[in-house]
Design an enzyme around this catalytic site. Sequence first.
Site, PDB file in Angstrom:
ATOM      1  CB  CYS A 127      85.825  34.516 102.344  1.00  0.00           C
ATOM      2  SG  CYS A 127      85.501  33.967 100.842  1.00  0.00           S
TER       3      CYS A 127
HETATM    4  N1  LIG Z   1      85.664  36.620  99.252  1.00  0.00           N
HETATM    5  C1  LIG Z   1      84.752  36.015  99.101  1.00  0.00           C
HETATM    6  N2  LIG Z   1      84.709  34.865  98.245  1.00  0.00           N
HETATM    7  N3  LIG Z   1      83.830  36.123 100.245  1.00  0.00           N
HETATM    8  C2  LIG Z   1      82.495  35.424 100.110  1.00  0.00           C
HETATM    9  C3  LIG Z   1      81.301  36.082 100.811  1.00  0.00           C
HETATM   10  C4  LIG Z   1      80.060  35.410 101.208  1.00  0.00           C
HETATM   11  C5  LIG Z   1      79.087  36.234 101.591  1.00  0.00           C
HETATM   12  N4  LIG Z   1      78.214  35.445 101.706  1.00  0.00           N
HETATM   13  C6  LIG Z   1      78.684  36.990 100.186  1.00  0.00           C
HETATM   14  O1  LIG Z   1      77.528  36.460  99.341  1.00  0.00           O
HETATM   15  O2  LIG Z   1      78.961  38.137 100.111  1.00  0.00           O
END
Ligand SMILES: NC(=[NH2+])NCCC[C@H](N)C(=O)O
Length: 413
Positions: free
Chosen positions: A386
């Site tokens: 991410c």
């Molecule tokens: N590609 C990912 N898994 N990204 C995680 C993003 C986390 C972020 N706090 C959200 O809720 O959007």
Amino acid sequence: MTFRGADSETGTLRTVLVHRPGPELARLTPRNNDQLLFDAIPWVSRAQEEHDAFTEALRARGVEVLYLVALLTETLQDPAARHHVIDETTADPRLGLGLRRYLREALADLDPSALATVLTAGLRNDELSGTSTLVTSLLAHEDFLIDPLPNLLFTRDSSFWLPEHVAVTSLAMPARSRETQLTGSIYRFHPRFKDSTVLHGPHREHLEGGDVLLLAPDVIAVGVGERTTPAGCERFAEQVLRHGLARTVLAVPIAQDRATMHLDTIVTMVDVDTVVVYPTMAARLRAHAITWDGEDLHAAPARPFFETAAEAMGIEELHRIDTGLDPVTAEREQWDDGNNTLALAPRVTVAYERNEQTNDRLRDAGIDVVTIPGSELGSGRGGPRCMSCPIDRVSARPPGATTGSAAPTAPPG
Ligand SMILES: NC(=[NH2+])NCCC[C@H](N)C(=O)O
């Protein structure tokens, strides 16, 4: 100059876009952290140290690391870019007419670096000096006039690359929707990127990079759930199939849950034909294979994901390594992004050190696991994948893959 982009998840990584967490993380409080999509209040300087360890690990393996704020600051040197970003930021209807007029001028007076700070860290009502409007007097002191963007850290979601094309996404959660104003402006105005061909776009159906897995040079899986909608998947599939950027798109329904917000929280690739996957979900994962006949999309009925993926990739089997050892460990390590690995090359991958059992399993399977700390970074629920947007990867194809029938292509539409 255009970048090569990426045609796989595991080809040797050359250039990556990241965001070193900054003052926007210091905006998180116990009252706003849920809305801003963090599960805890991170210790900012430790999060920065952890992020520095991550980028050091990348540089040590020859990866060029580009920082989002540096690119944004350079972008904001261009008056047209400044005008564009300020216009978009102040379009927020919560501001009202008087405050909007004031902010447009006040932001235009800032130098590029100060402007980049406001755009990322936001602006609280009590930080505004020099004016008072009906709106500012009615809003609470701690209300944001410009929202902070703590999730910029997860550069994977606001843009992602395909071969010679970049997709600027359309983020589903209100707390993140402004991120693409910044990535979109970088790709549009920054001298290193301005010739890039941009797909999708912020005002379209929801699509997030965390849901997009480049399984093989012509096969793309798209998770459909909390963040990417069926309509987002449909538009994206049509674009990539038309442009000949894929032969098959696999639409993969995932549970609309925080634990599985993106496909890359469940499964990522560690080799050209191997994934690390959350076993509790693996058996249930299904996929609709989507193809293009030159005029229309065709979606096949859902079939088991692993079979459908192997078939589309032209390999006998998509090998899997499971998270954790038992269901409880697997659930804990999946939550802590044990599945969210970033491959630096085939069989070399970056993972959070805390997911010991999953990392042992990867090592047992012959994967070189580069571990990084993530106690603070992980409070935003995101791991190495991410936190990275690969801009340039060497092409990588599974050995012995048959390429199946070529898809008819059409000019960009
Ligand atoms: N590609 C990912 N898994 N990204 C995680 C993003 C986390 C972020 N706090 C959200 O809720 O959007």
